[in-house]
Design a protein around this motif. Structure first.
Motif, PDB file in Angstrom:
ATOM      1  N   UNK A 154       4.025  10.969   6.826  1.00  0.00           N
ATOM      2  CA  UNK A 154       3.619   9.600   7.070  1.00  0.00           C
ATOM      3  C   UNK A 154       4.433   8.547   6.671  1.00  0.00           C
ATOM      4  N   UNK A 155       4.844   8.851   5.273  1.00  0.00           N
ATOM      5  CA  UNK A 155       5.483   7.613   4.604  1.00  0.00           C
ATOM      6  C   UNK A 155       6.882   7.616   5.225  1.00  0.00           C
ATOM      7  N   UNK A 156       7.755   8.601   5.604  1.00  0.00           N
ATOM      8  CA  UNK A 156       8.845   8.697   6.440  1.00  0.00           C
ATOM      9  C   UNK A 156       8.619   8.072   7.600  1.00  0.00           C
ATOM     10  N   UNK A 157       7.555   8.361   8.377  1.00  0.00           N
ATOM     11  CA  UNK A 157       7.163   7.639   9.628  1.00  0.00           C
ATOM     12  C   UNK A 157       6.871   6.312   9.555  1.00  0.00           C
ATOM     13  N   UNK A 158       6.327   5.793   8.340  1.00  0.00           N
ATOM     14  CA  UNK A 158       5.675   4.458   8.121  1.00  0.00           C
ATOM     15  C   UNK A 158       7.147   3.497   8.056  1.00  0.00           C
ATOM     16  N   UNK A 159       7.952   4.051   7.065  1.00  0.00           N
ATOM     17  CA  UNK A 159       9.409   3.389   6.766  1.00  0.00           C
ATOM     18  C   UNK A 159      10.170   3.185   8.030  1.00  0.00           C
ATOM     19  N   UNK A 160      10.210   4.249   8.910  1.00  0.00           N
ATOM     20  CA  UNK A 160      10.807   4.130  10.420  1.00  0.00           C
ATOM     21  C   UNK A 160      10.222   2.819  11.029  1.00  0.00           C
ATOM     22  N   UNK A 161       8.802   2.939  11.298  1.00  0.00           N
ATOM     23  CA  UNK A 161       8.174   1.783  11.948  1.00  0.00           C
ATOM     24  C   UNK A 161       8.408   0.420  11.292  1.00  0.00           C
ATOM     25  N   UNK A 162       8.508   0.295  10.028  1.00  0.00           N
ATOM     26  CA  UNK A 162       9.007  -0.925   9.614  1.00  0.00           C
ATOM     27  C   UNK A 162      10.346  -1.436   9.717  1.00  0.00           C
ATOM     28  N   UNK A 163      11.206  -0.457   9.864  1.00  0.00           N
ATOM     29  CA  UNK A 163      12.620  -0.954  10.660  1.00  0.00           C
ATOM     30  C   UNK A 163      12.494  -1.389  11.891  1.00  0.00           C
ATOM     31  N   UNK A 164      11.721  -0.610  12.693  1.00  0.00           N
ATOM     32  CA  UNK A 164      11.357  -1.058  14.255  1.00  0.00           C
ATOM     33  C   UNK A 164      10.956  -2.437  14.085  1.00  0.00           C
TER      34      UNK A 164
ATOM     35  N   UNK B 136       0.667  -1.311   0.109  1.00  0.00           N
ATOM     36  CA  UNK B 136       0.215   0.004  -0.092  1.00  0.00           C
ATOM     37  C   UNK B 136       0.833   1.190  -0.043  1.00  0.00           C
ATOM     38  N   UNK B 137       2.128   1.126   0.706  1.00  0.00           N
ATOM     39  CA  UNK B 137       2.870   2.329   0.583  1.00  0.00           C
ATOM     40  C   UNK B 137       3.556   2.527  -0.663  1.00  0.00           C
ATOM     41  N   UNK B 138       3.927   1.440  -1.533  1.00  0.00           N
ATOM     42  CA  UNK B 138       4.229   1.537  -2.783  1.00  0.00           C
ATOM     43  C   UNK B 138       3.431   2.340  -3.727  1.00  0.00           C
ATOM     44  N   UNK B 139       2.030   1.754  -3.519  1.00  0.00           N
ATOM     45  CA  UNK B 139       0.936   2.056  -4.366  1.00  0.00           C
ATOM     46  C   UNK B 139       0.832   3.584  -4.249  1.00  0.00           C
ATOM     47  N   UNK B 140       0.854   4.010  -3.032  1.00  0.00           N
ATOM     48  CA  UNK B 140       0.936   5.595  -2.661  1.00  0.00           C
ATOM     49  C   UNK B 140       1.806   6.523  -3.468  1.00  0.00           C
ATOM     50  N   UNK B 141       3.268   6.003  -3.135  1.00  0.00           N
ATOM     51  CA  UNK B 141       4.198   6.604  -3.552  1.00  0.00           C
ATOM     52  C   UNK B 141       4.145   6.609  -5.512  1.00  0.00           C
ATOM     53  N   UNK B 142       3.802   5.236  -5.797  1.00  0.00           N
ATOM     54  CA  UNK B 142       3.644   5.283  -7.442  1.00  0.00           C
ATOM     55  C   UNK B 142       2.488   6.512  -7.980  1.00  0.00           C
ATOM     56  N   UNK B 143       1.343   6.603  -7.123  1.00  0.00           N
ATOM     57  CA  UNK B 143       0.462   7.704  -7.540  1.00  0.00           C
ATOM     58  C   UNK B 143       1.147   8.986  -7.551  1.00  0.00           C
ATOM     59  N   UNK B 144       1.739   9.014  -6.402  1.00  0.00           N
ATOM     60  CA  UNK B 144       2.311  10.638  -6.105  1.00  0.00           C
ATOM     61  C   UNK B 144       3.290  10.923  -7.178  1.00  0.00           C
ATOM     62  N   UNK B 145       4.263   9.831  -7.741  1.00  0.00           N
ATOM     63  CA  UNK B 145       5.112  10.298  -8.828  1.00  0.00           C
ATOM     64  C   UNK B 145       4.546  10.122 -10.128  1.00  0.00           C
TER      65      UNK B 145
ATOM     66  N   UNK C   2       3.934  -2.537  14.339  1.00  0.00           N
ATOM     67  CA  UNK C   2       3.035  -2.597  13.332  1.00  0.00           C
ATOM     68  C   UNK C   2       1.935  -1.615  13.211  1.00  0.00           C
ATOM     69  N   UNK C   3       1.377  -1.588  14.292  1.00  0.00           N
ATOM     70  CA  UNK C   3       0.137  -0.669  14.401  1.00  0.00           C
ATOM     71  C   UNK C   3       0.430   0.881  14.140  1.00  0.00           C
ATOM     72  N   UNK C   4       1.458   1.362  14.668  1.00  0.00           N
ATOM     73  CA  UNK C   4       2.026   2.567  14.562  1.00  0.00           C
ATOM     74  C   UNK C   4       2.197   2.730  12.937  1.00  0.00           C
ATOM     75  N   UNK C   5       2.707   1.864  12.329  1.00  0.00           N
ATOM     76  CA  UNK C   5       3.140   2.037  10.863  1.00  0.00           C
ATOM     77  C   UNK C   5       1.612   1.999  10.083  1.00  0.00           C
ATOM     78  N   UNK C   6       0.640   0.957  10.427  1.00  0.00           N
ATOM     79  CA  UNK C   6      -0.598   0.869   9.805  1.00  0.00           C
ATOM     80  C   UNK C   6      -1.252   2.249   9.850  1.00  0.00           C
ATOM     81  N   UNK C   7      -1.172   2.921  11.130  1.00  0.00           N
ATOM     82  CA  UNK C   7      -1.994   4.192  11.504  1.00  0.00           C
ATOM     83  C   UNK C   7      -1.354   5.212  10.368  1.00  0.00           C
ATOM     84  N   UNK C   8       0.025   5.440  10.242  1.00  0.00           N
ATOM     85  CA  UNK C   8       0.634   6.273   9.390  1.00  0.00           C
ATOM     86  C   UNK C   8       0.211   6.050   8.327  1.00  0.00           C
ATOM     87  N   UNK C   9       0.112   4.974   7.734  1.00  0.00           N
ATOM     88  CA  UNK C   9      -0.277   4.495   6.377  1.00  0.00           C
ATOM     89  C   UNK C   9      -1.486   5.039   6.177  1.00  0.00           C
TER      90      UNK C   9
END
Length: 142
Positions: free
Chosen positions: A92-102, A71-80, A120-127
């Motif tokens: 939110x994208x930056x925060x999402x990726x940080x939560x993925x690392x955690x 879903x993150x990649x889909x949003x990025x693709x749309x933006x670009x 996971x939930x923090x990332x889901x919320x940001x996404x």
């Protein structure tokens, strides 16, 4: 390319790096197990559940990199594609990726389920917030 677009691309590259990093870590764990004979190829050919626990944790995390991040990649693709990156979506994208690392760190090490869930939930919320912003910005602003 705007600064927001470049930053979004860097964020995307960071997510891709995480996915590849987990994959290489998984290979580093599994290859010696097969080479030493500790794990027989016949035992894992049709059943992933026959790997040792640590290896299975990392494999589960690798599989997880193809769930919410899609879903993150889909949003990025749309933006670009439309050449427009809303500021809230970018944050939110930056925060999402940080939560993925955690999440990946917890999943691949201690695997404390509650801590992993919070990441996971923090990332889901940001996404979710990012997607809501993206929809609003693209429908009502552009």
């Amino acid at each position: 390319m705007t600064g927001f677009e470049k930053l979004l691309l860097l964020t995307t590259f960071a997510q891709v790096a995480l996915t590849l990093g987990v994959l290489f870590y998984l290979g580093r764990l599994r290859l010696p197990l097969v080479q030493s004979g500790e794990v027989k190829v016949a035992d894992i050919a049709l059943n992933d559940g026959n790997w040792p626990e640590q290896s299975q944790q990392v494999a589960n995390n690798f599989n997880n990199q193809f769930q919410l991040p899609v879903l993150f990649y889909a949003g990025v693709a749309i933006c670009l594609a439309v050449r427009f990156v809303p500021g809230i979506f970018l944050l939110c994208a930056i925060g999402f990726v940080i939560t993925r690392y955690v999440h990946a760190y917890i999943h691949c090490t201690t695997n404390r389920v509650y801590r992993r869930f919070y990441a996971y939930f923090a990332g889901l919320s940001l996404l979710t917030i990012g997607w809501i912003d993206l929809v609003i910005e693209l429908i009502w602003v552009l």
